[in-house]
Write an enzyme that holds these catalytic residues in place. Structure first.
Site, short mmCIF file in Angstrom:
data_model
loop_
_atom_site.label_atom_id
_atom_site.label_comp_id
_atom_site.label_asym_id
_atom_site.label_seq_id
_atom_site.Cartn_x
_atom_site.Cartn_y
_atom_site.Cartn_z
N LYS A 232 0.82 -1.22 0.00
CA LYS A 232 0.00 0.00 0.00
C LYS A 232 0.85 1.26 0.00
CE LYS A 232 -4.38 -1.89 1.29
NZ LYS A 232 -5.48 -2.04 2.26
N ARG A 266 -3.60 -10.03 4.80
CA ARG A 266 -3.96 -10.11 3.38
C ARG A 266 -2.76 -9.59 2.57
NH1 ARG A 266 -5.94 -6.56 -0.35
NH2 ARG A 266 -7.42 -7.34 -1.89
C1 7PJ Z 1 -8.08 -4.51 1.61
C2 7PJ Z 1 -9.08 -5.34 1.12
C3 7PJ Z 1 -7.82 -4.51 3.01
C4 7PJ Z 1 -9.54 -6.18 3.22
C5 7PJ Z 1 -8.23 -4.22 -0.51
C6 7PJ Z 1 -5.29 -3.06 -1.98
C7 7PJ Z 1 -6.64 -2.46 -2.02
N1 7PJ Z 1 -9.81 -6.18 1.91
N2 7PJ Z 1 -9.16 -5.14 -0.21
N3 7PJ Z 1 -8.58 -5.37 3.77
N4 7PJ Z 1 -7.55 -3.83 0.57
N5 7PJ Z 1 -10.23 -6.98 4.04
O1 7PJ Z 1 -5.08 -4.26 -1.84
O2 7PJ Z 1 -4.35 -2.22 -2.13
O3 7PJ Z 1 -6.98 -3.79 3.55
S1 7PJ Z 1 -7.99 -3.63 -2.13
#
Ligand code: 7PJ
Length: 287
Positions: A232, A266
């Protein structure tokens, strides 16, 4: 969470997700599988799908316990995709991976996509909208899928323009507590709920760092915490690295989140994160 007298939080040692019971006495890794056209080369839908499946299988071999399938980019500034396109992208991938016995989550904000994803075998709905869309709670309630409730301020298109909070930790905790209560009131039991402070979703670097430091307080509410910091922009701000060079920073952030009580991280870089967690666990288990 909440400001009332401290109720001992009921800690969940597992996540009930579809036919699976995911043991959370150990940290778990969720591998990110983007099935958006910009995430893989433009070799056509079938080619993209095959590549997506191969990537997911590799992440599972590398130690990902959950594969998070997303067909709509929620990155800051991303343009929304049509629902039909989102469905076309994610459903065949979910069906194939769930059919291979993998725990599949679907990263979506749309109730129709949630229903179809669950029917195709998704065991977890990962919603950056925290089931606030009309019909979203119902879509999950009428299944045995788990849900990840994510905090987001604003909308993906504009959320990073000028995020502001009175007290970011208090606001995020209160929001997650309210959404978890709404889910439980609708019949989604505690064991099916995960919460996520939503790093980067309407947050400055300072907000993200404050939330990361306060992760133990967020975890104290008793729901397993998922943390998504992988690649990020905050990590880019700290290191000065472009997105494709943020793996070491992402591994460091994942470890920091786990040390502060996150149950699931994640990530894009599954193999590297799993190695780092093995070292962390070996040290931790000896304490
Ligand atoms: C997240 C997500 C997160 C959860 C994305 C990216 C943006 N789902 N989906 N938590 N981020 N639960 O991966 O940069 O932080 S999309």
């Amino acid at each position: 969470m909440g400001n009332g007298p401290a109720q001992p939080a009921r800690l969940c040692l597992y996540l009930a997700c579809g036919p699976h019971k995911l043991d959370l006495t150990r940290p778990r890794v969720m591998g990110i599988l983007n099935v958006t056209p910009d995430s893989f080369s433009d070799g056509g839908a079938h080619f993209d799908r095959q590549r997506a499946l191969e990537h997911a299988r590799q992440m599972a071999v590398d130690g990902a316990e959950i594969i998070d399938v997303g067909g709509e980019s929620t990155r800051p500034g991303a343009t929304p995709v049509a629902e039909a396109d989102e469905l076309r992208r994610v459903l065949p991938v979910i069906e194939a991976l769930a059919g291979e016995g993998l725990v599949v989550s679907c990263d979506t904000r749309r109730p129709a996509v949630m229903r179809a994803a669950i029917a195709a075998g998704a065991a977890i709905i990962n919603d950056v909208g925290a089931l606030t869309a009309v019909g979203a709670v119902d879509a999950v309630r009428q299944s045995n899928a788990a849900v990840c409730l994510v905090h987001m301020q604003g909308e993906p298109g504009t959320m990073q323009d000028a995020p502001r909070y009175g007290d970011v930790v208090r606001d995020v905790r209160a929001f997650l507590a309210e959404r978890a209560r709404a889910c439980e009131a609708a019949g989604i039991v505690h064991e099916r709920i995960v919460v996520d402070p939503g790093f980067g979703f309407g947050k400055t670097l300072a907000h993200n760092l404050e939330l990361l430091r306060a992760l133990p307080e967020i975890a104290a509410a008793g729901y397993p915490v998922l943390a998504g910091l992988s690649r990020k922009s905050s990590l880019g701000t700290i290191t000065g690295r472009p997105v494709q060079e943020r793996m070491p920073a992402s591994v460091a952030a994942a470890l920091a989140a786990i040390s502060r009580g996150a149950s699931i991280v994640r990530v894009h870089d599954v193999r590297e994160t799993v190695d780092a967690l093995k070292v962390w666990l070996a040290i931790h288990d000896g304490e």
